[in-house]
Design a protein around this motif. Structure first.
Motif, PDB file in Angstrom:
ATOM      1  N   GLY A  28     -18.473 -25.919  44.298  1.00 52.82           N
ATOM      2  CA  GLY A  28     -19.902 -26.148  44.460  1.00 52.82           C
ATOM      3  C   GLY A  28     -20.658 -26.370  43.177  1.00 52.82           C
ATOM      4  O   GLY A  28     -21.858 -26.663  43.198  1.00 52.82           O
ATOM      5  N   VAL A  29     -19.985 -26.228  42.031  1.00 53.50           N
ATOM      6  CA  VAL A  29     -20.641 -26.444  40.737  1.00 53.50           C
ATOM      7  C   VAL A  29     -19.990 -27.644  40.071  1.00 53.50           C
ATOM      8  O   VAL A  29     -18.862 -27.573  39.583  1.00 53.50           O
ATOM      9  CB  VAL A  29     -20.513 -25.207  39.820  1.00 53.50           C
ATOM     10  N   ASN A  30     -20.688 -28.772  40.079  1.00 54.74           N
ATOM     11  CA  ASN A  30     -20.160 -29.979  39.444  1.00 54.74           C
ATOM     12  C   ASN A  30     -21.304 -30.789  38.870  1.00 54.74           C
ATOM     13  O   ASN A  30     -22.475 -30.592  39.223  1.00 54.74           O
ATOM     14  CB  ASN A  30     -19.347 -30.812  40.441  1.00 54.74           C
ATOM     15  N   SER A  31     -20.968 -31.689  37.971  1.00 51.85           N
ATOM     16  CA  SER A  31     -21.990 -32.434  37.244  1.00 51.85           C
ATOM     17  C   SER A  31     -22.848 -33.299  38.161  1.00 51.85           C
ATOM     18  O   SER A  31     -24.052 -33.440  37.937  1.00 51.85           O
ATOM     19  CB  SER A  31     -21.331 -33.306  36.164  1.00 51.85           C
ATOM     20  N   GLU A  32     -22.259 -33.867  39.210  1.00 51.62           N
ATOM     21  CA  GLU A  32     -23.026 -34.720  40.116  1.00 51.62           C
ATOM     22  C   GLU A  32     -24.142 -33.923  40.786  1.00 51.62           C
ATOM     23  O   GLU A  32     -25.297 -34.345  40.820  1.00 51.62           O
ATOM     24  CB  GLU A  32     -22.097 -35.319  41.182  1.00 51.62           C
ATOM     25  N   ARG A  33     -23.791 -32.771  41.321  1.00 48.93           N
ATOM     26  CA  ARG A  33     -24.781 -31.955  42.019  1.00 48.93           C
ATOM     27  C   ARG A  33     -25.851 -31.447  41.063  1.00 48.93           C
ATOM     28  O   ARG A  33     -27.050 -31.491  41.371  1.00 48.93           O
ATOM     29  CB  ARG A  33     -24.089 -30.769  42.700  1.00 48.93           C
ATOM     30  N   LEU A  34     -25.433 -30.984  39.895  1.00 46.36           N
ATOM     31  CA  LEU A  34     -26.398 -30.436  38.943  1.00 46.36           C
ATOM     32  C   LEU A  34     -27.334 -31.517  38.420  1.00 46.36           C
ATOM     33  O   LEU A  34     -28.524 -31.263  38.203  1.00 46.36           O
ATOM     34  CB  LEU A  34     -25.663 -29.751  37.799  1.00 46.36           C
ATOM     35  N   CYS A  35     -26.809 -32.708  38.187  1.00 46.68           N
ATOM     36  CA  CYS A  35     -27.663 -33.823  37.748  1.00 46.68           C
ATOM     37  C   CYS A  35     -28.785 -34.057  38.753  1.00 46.68           C
ATOM     38  O   CYS A  35     -29.949 -34.226  38.389  1.00 46.68           O
ATOM     39  CB  CYS A  35     -26.839 -35.100  37.594  1.00 46.68           C
ATOM     40  N   GLN A  36     -28.429 -34.072  40.026  1.00 44.93           N
ATOM     41  CA  GLN A  36     -29.424 -34.298  41.068  1.00 44.93           C
ATOM     42  C   GLN A  36     -30.445 -33.173  41.104  1.00 44.93           C
ATOM     43  O   GLN A  36     -31.648 -33.411  41.240  1.00 44.93           O
ATOM     44  CB  GLN A  36     -28.729 -34.413  42.430  1.00 44.93           C
ATOM     45  N   LEU A  61     -28.177 -24.701  33.343  1.00 40.69           N
ATOM     46  CA  LEU A  61     -27.319 -23.523  33.217  1.00 40.69           C
ATOM     47  C   LEU A  61     -27.715 -22.426  34.207  1.00 40.69           C
ATOM     48  O   LEU A  61     -26.854 -21.773  34.808  1.00 40.69           O
ATOM     49  CB  LEU A  61     -27.391 -22.981  31.791  1.00 40.69           C
ATOM     50  N   GLU A  62     -29.016 -22.227  34.372  1.00 34.15           N
ATOM     51  CA  GLU A  62     -29.463 -21.196  35.306  1.00 34.15           C
ATOM     52  C   GLU A  62     -29.053 -21.538  36.738  1.00 34.15           C
ATOM     53  O   GLU A  62     -28.663 -20.658  37.513  1.00 34.15           O
ATOM     54  CB  GLU A  62     -30.978 -21.018  35.193  1.00 34.15           C
ATOM     55  N   ARG A  63     -29.122 -22.813  37.097  1.00 31.49           N
ATOM     56  CA  ARG A  63     -28.707 -23.226  38.432  1.00 31.49           C
ATOM     57  C   ARG A  63     -27.189 -23.067  38.589  1.00 31.49           C
ATOM     58  O   ARG A  63     -26.711 -22.656  39.659  1.00 31.49           O
ATOM     59  CB  ARG A  63     -29.116 -24.679  38.672  1.00 31.49           C
ATOM     60  N   ALA A  64     -26.442 -23.352  37.539  1.00 26.90           N
ATOM     61  CA  ALA A  64     -24.981 -23.197  37.591  1.00 26.90           C
ATOM     62  C   ALA A  64     -24.605 -21.733  37.778  1.00 26.90           C
ATOM     63  O   ALA A  64     -23.674 -21.410  38.522  1.00 26.90           O
ATOM     64  CB  ALA A  64     -24.350 -23.748  36.317  1.00 26.90           C
ATOM     65  N   VAL A  65     -25.325 -20.824  37.101  1.00 22.34           N
ATOM     66  CA  VAL A  65     -25.078 -19.388  37.271  1.00 22.34           C
ATOM     67  C   VAL A  65     -25.369 -18.983  38.712  1.00 22.34           C
ATOM     68  O   VAL A  65     -24.602 -18.249  39.346  1.00 22.34           O
ATOM     69  CB  VAL A  65     -25.940 -18.559  36.297  1.00 22.34           C
ATOM     70  N   GLU A  66     -26.477 -19.495  39.245  1.00 23.79           N
ATOM     71  CA  GLU A  66     -26.869 -19.151  40.609  1.00 23.79           C
ATOM     72  C   GLU A  66     -25.835 -19.645  41.623  1.00 23.79           C
ATOM     73  O   GLU A  66     -25.449 -18.920  42.546  1.00 23.79           O
ATOM     74  CB  GLU A  66     -28.241 -19.768  40.913  1.00 23.79           C
ATOM     75  N   LEU A  67     -25.368 -20.880  41.451  1.00 26.86           N
ATOM     76  CA  LEU A  67     -24.415 -21.457  42.394  1.00 26.86           C
ATOM     77  C   LEU A  67     -23.043 -20.802  42.305  1.00 26.86           C
ATOM     78  O   LEU A  67     -22.354 -20.630  43.306  1.00 26.86           O
ATOM     79  CB  LEU A  67     -24.273 -22.966  42.140  1.00 26.86           C
ATOM     80  N   SER A  68     -22.644 -20.443  41.096  1.00 24.77           N
ATOM     81  CA  SER A  68     -21.300 -19.902  40.885  1.00 24.77           C
ATOM     82  C   SER A  68     -21.213 -18.393  41.073  1.00 24.77           C
ATOM     83  O   SER A  68     -20.150 -17.855  41.376  1.00 24.77           O
ATOM     84  CB  SER A  68     -20.803 -20.249  39.481  1.00 24.77           C
ATOM     85  N   GLY A  69     -22.342 -17.700  40.856  1.00 22.19           N
ATOM     86  CA  GLY A  69     -22.325 -16.251  40.880  1.00 22.19           C
ATOM     87  C   GLY A  69     -21.582 -15.670  39.685  1.00 22.19           C
ATOM     88  O   GLY A  69     -21.219 -14.497  39.680  1.00 22.19           O
TER      89      GLY A  69
END
Length: 341
Positions: A28-36, A61-69
């Motif tokens: 669920g954490v990938n560059s395509e999703r985070l870019c959007q 980075l904050e969104r990546a932390v949230e998505l990954s836990g």
């Protein structure tokens, strides 16, 4: 491209972050999703000459932390070093004579990677210290950036010297995480949390270690390339522009005192005062000019006078009225009538 008044970093740095995140393989954490999610277009990301606001990377980075836990995301990103063969700044560092000189070059040419003075090199009684200060008011992303930076310093020192370099100490401004086992394993030295600054200290012996790729001629060639690259970058935001940008964000609810501005810009109050004086500005003059402009704009947009007073940071409306009359030679009510607000 970012506005000249917004501190930004090289697109390469954001690409490196994406590559490290993708390399971790977190579902669920990938560059395509985070870019959007952060509103970053692929066309901008592919332009290696572009600059991107620091807040974009912070949000990413904050969104990546949230998505990954993943509470230790910064540390885990450092476990996947990204090599960029076209990064002449890194080439200057790698071909420096010693570890200490490579750190000093990193500070000298830091604007290749981003605006501001994020890095500071200092000599200490025991050796040398590298200090890292994220840009802007503290937020969660800055914890992960600091832990990533310190882990990269350790990894880089060992890689470039091919020696078991162990720091004397690592310090962080953020509170101690619940579990620090990975931190202690990664840094291999005492760690201090809630310190005055994020920094890493190396002994005098380790600082003097020669780098395995040291080459004076090659270093000179890369250094000239870096200097040429720096000359092509857009002018860095002036101190007065950065003060104005902070005040724009903080009026009407935030702390916009001179002390708060100095903290946000990561410099002592006297240093900020001196820099502003060198530009022929002062905190008071910047604040007053901004208030004058925004007062006229708010009134023409039919914002109530009481609300304008609040949005400009006045605790007493009567003080706003006196200031407005001094600026425009008439009351706010008369200004609104004259300009059809």
């Amino acid at each position: 491209m970012s506005s000249p008044a917004v501190a930004s970093l090289s697109t390469r740095q954001v690409r490196h972050a994406f590559q490290a995140l993708d390399g971790l393989g977190i579902p669920g954490v990938n560059s395509e999703r985070l870019c959007q999610e952060v509103g970053l277009s692929r066309s901008v990301l592919e332009d290696l000459e572009a600059r991107i606001p620091y807040v974009t990377l912070d949000t990413l980075l904050e969104r990546a932390v949230e998505l990954s836990g993943d509470d230790n995301l910064g540390l885990h990103m450092a476990s996947l070093p990204v090599v960029d063969p076209d990064d002449v700044g890194s080439a200057v560092i790698a071909t420096s004579p010693t570890l200490a000189e490579s750190l000093e070059r990193g500070v000298r040419y830091q604007r290749v990677w981003g605006d501001g003075e994020r890095l500071r090199f200092e000599e200490t009684l025991r050796g040398v210290r590298m200090r890292f200060t994220p840009v802007g008011t503290w937020r969660l992303a800055h914890r992960h950036l600091a832990e990533l930076a310190m882990a990269q310093f350790v990894h880089g020192a060992r890689l470039l010297t091919e020696a078991p370099v162990t720091p004397l100490c690592v310090r962080f401004v953020h509170p101690e995480p619940a579990d620090t086992r990975e931190h202690r394993e990664r840094y291999g030295c005492p760690i201090v949390f809630e310190a005055p600054a994020n920094d890493i200290e190396f002994s005098r012996e380790d600082a003097a270690r020669p780098l395995v790729h040291a080459d004076a001629l090659v270093h000179l060639i890369f250094e000239r390339q870096v200097q040429k690259l720096l000359s092509t970058l857009p002018e860095e935001p002036s101190i007065s522009a950065r003060v104005r940008a902070y005040l724009q964000r903080s009026l009407g609810g935030g702390d916009f005192s001179f002390a708060a501005v100095a903290r946000a810009l990561h410099m002592p109050s006297r240093t900020l005062q001196r820099h502003l004086a060198e530009e022929g500005k002062s905190y008071a003059s910047i604040l007053e000019a901004l208030r004058r402009e925004r007062a006229a704009d708010f009134l023409q947009r039919r914002v109530s006078i009481a609300e304008v007073s609040f949005l400009l940071g006045y605790s007493d409306p009567s003080v706003f009225h006196r200031a407005f009359k001094r600026w425009w030679g008439m009351s706010p009510e008369s200004f609104r009538q004259k300009h059809g607000g």
